[in-house]
Write a protein that holds these residues in place. Structure first.
Motif, PDB file in Angstrom:
ATOM      1  N   GLY A   1       0.769  -1.240   0.000  1.00  0.00           N
ATOM      2  CA  GLY A   1       0.000   0.000   0.000  1.00  0.00           C
ATOM      3  C   GLY A   1       0.798   1.286   0.000  1.00  0.00           C
ATOM      4  O   GLY A   1       0.388   2.268  -0.608  1.00  0.00           O
ATOM      5  N   LEU A   2       1.937   1.310   0.661  1.00  0.00           N
ATOM      6  CA  LEU A   2       2.682   2.559   0.794  1.00  0.00           C
ATOM      7  C   LEU A   2       3.409   2.966  -0.476  1.00  0.00           C
ATOM      8  O   LEU A   2       3.793   4.121  -0.626  1.00  0.00           O
ATOM      9  CB  LEU A   2       3.685   2.463   1.946  1.00  0.00           C
ATOM     10  N   VAL A   3       3.587   2.044  -1.378  1.00  0.00           N
ATOM     11  CA  VAL A   3       4.339   2.334  -2.594  1.00  0.00           C
ATOM     12  C   VAL A   3       3.487   3.094  -3.616  1.00  0.00           C
ATOM     13  O   VAL A   3       4.017   3.846  -4.432  1.00  0.00           O
ATOM     14  CB  VAL A   3       4.896   1.012  -3.179  1.00  0.00           C
ATOM     15  N   TYR A   4       2.190   2.947  -3.561  1.00  0.00           N
ATOM     16  CA  TYR A   4       1.317   3.564  -4.570  1.00  0.00           C
ATOM     17  C   TYR A   4       1.470   5.088  -4.664  1.00  0.00           C
ATOM     18  O   TYR A   4       1.641   5.610  -5.768  1.00  0.00           O
ATOM     19  CB  TYR A   4      -0.140   3.180  -4.326  1.00  0.00           C
ATOM     20  N   PRO A   5       1.407   5.840  -3.574  1.00  0.00           N
ATOM     21  CA  PRO A   5       1.577   7.291  -3.729  1.00  0.00           C
ATOM     22  C   PRO A   5       2.969   7.683  -4.223  1.00  0.00           C
ATOM     23  O   PRO A   5       3.107   8.627  -5.006  1.00  0.00           O
ATOM     24  CB  PRO A   5       1.341   7.848  -2.325  1.00  0.00           C
ATOM     25  N   MET A   6       3.975   6.937  -3.804  1.00  0.00           N
ATOM     26  CA  MET A   6       5.337   7.267  -4.242  1.00  0.00           C
ATOM     27  C   MET A   6       5.529   6.972  -5.720  1.00  0.00           C
ATOM     28  O   MET A   6       6.158   7.748  -6.435  1.00  0.00           O
ATOM     29  CB  MET A   6       6.359   6.496  -3.408  1.00  0.00           C
ATOM     30  N   MET A   7       4.982   5.837  -6.170  1.00  0.00           N
ATOM     31  CA  MET A   7       5.153   5.486  -7.580  1.00  0.00           C
ATOM     32  C   MET A   7       4.408   6.439  -8.495  1.00  0.00           C
ATOM     33  O   MET A   7       4.898   6.772  -9.573  1.00  0.00           O
ATOM     34  CB  MET A   7       4.722   4.039  -7.828  1.00  0.00           C
ATOM     35  N   SER A   8       3.231   6.882  -8.076  1.00  0.00           N
ATOM     36  CA  SER A   8       2.510   7.829  -8.926  1.00  0.00           C
ATOM     37  C   SER A   8       3.267   9.149  -9.015  1.00  0.00           C
ATOM     38  O   SER A   8       3.301   9.774 -10.078  1.00  0.00           O
ATOM     39  CB  SER A   8       1.090   8.039  -8.408  1.00  0.00           C
ATOM     40  N   ALA A   9       3.919   9.560  -7.935  1.00  0.00           N
ATOM     41  CA  ALA A   9       4.723  10.786  -7.997  1.00  0.00           C
ATOM     42  C   ALA A   9       5.977  10.584  -8.834  1.00  0.00           C
ATOM     43  O   ALA A   9       6.374  11.470  -9.604  1.00  0.00           O
ATOM     44  CB  ALA A   9       5.097  11.225  -6.584  1.00  0.00           C
ATOM     45  N   ILE A  10       6.593   9.423  -8.719  1.00  0.00           N
ATOM     46  CA  ILE A  10       7.834   9.162  -9.460  1.00  0.00           C
ATOM     47  C   ILE A  10       7.578   9.095 -10.965  1.00  0.00           C
ATOM     48  O   ILE A  10       8.320   9.679 -11.754  1.00  0.00           O
ATOM     49  CB  ILE A  10       8.492   7.852  -8.972  1.00  0.00           C
TER      50      ILE A  10
END
Length: 135
Positions: free
Chosen positions: A24-33
């Protein structure tokens, strides 16, 4: 009725919590990246369609690898023991998180996706539970 031993249950719950956070925590970071042209992981002239493709690939590789990893880890745990396979899964999960971090630090899409797939494969340790007693 048996009593619940929290010393034995704690590491299992911790492994499942680490799996859930990795999902779950990777989703916001990946969308920003992948969405931000200034992030540097993709070149500035990459089209929005290709950015969205890589974002979808990053989102989809985890559950795809988890689909295959669950049955694989279940079979391996039957042969080698649940504790050994769970320890292996937690160790390789930490390695996969480092791969994803290095993929973000050094602009490498493939290193990031490799870490994401490896973490999905090792998230199959959620399938390692004590079988129900047979009637």
């Amino acid at each position: 009725m048996t009593t619940l031993n929290l010393k034995l249950l704690g590491p299992c719950l911790l492994a499942i919590a680490i799996d859930a956070m990795g999902f779950g925590l990777v989703y916001p970071m990946m969308s920003a990246i992948f969405s931000d042209p200034q992030a540097g992981i993709l070149s500035h002239d990459t089209s929005p369609q290709l950015r969205n493709f890589y974002l979808g690939l990053g989102y989809g590789v985890y559950p795809l690898c988890m689909f295959f990893g669950s049955s694989l880890m279940g079979e391996l745990s039957d042969g080698y023991g649940r504790r050994r396979i769970m320890l292996l899964c937690v160790f390789v999960l930490s390695v996969s998180y480092f791969l994803m971090a290095f993929g973000a630090l050094w602009p490498s899409v493939w290193l990031l996706l490799l870490g994401r797939g490896l973490s999905g494969l090792m998230a199959g340790c959620q399938a390692l539970r004590k079988p129900l007693s047979r009637i």
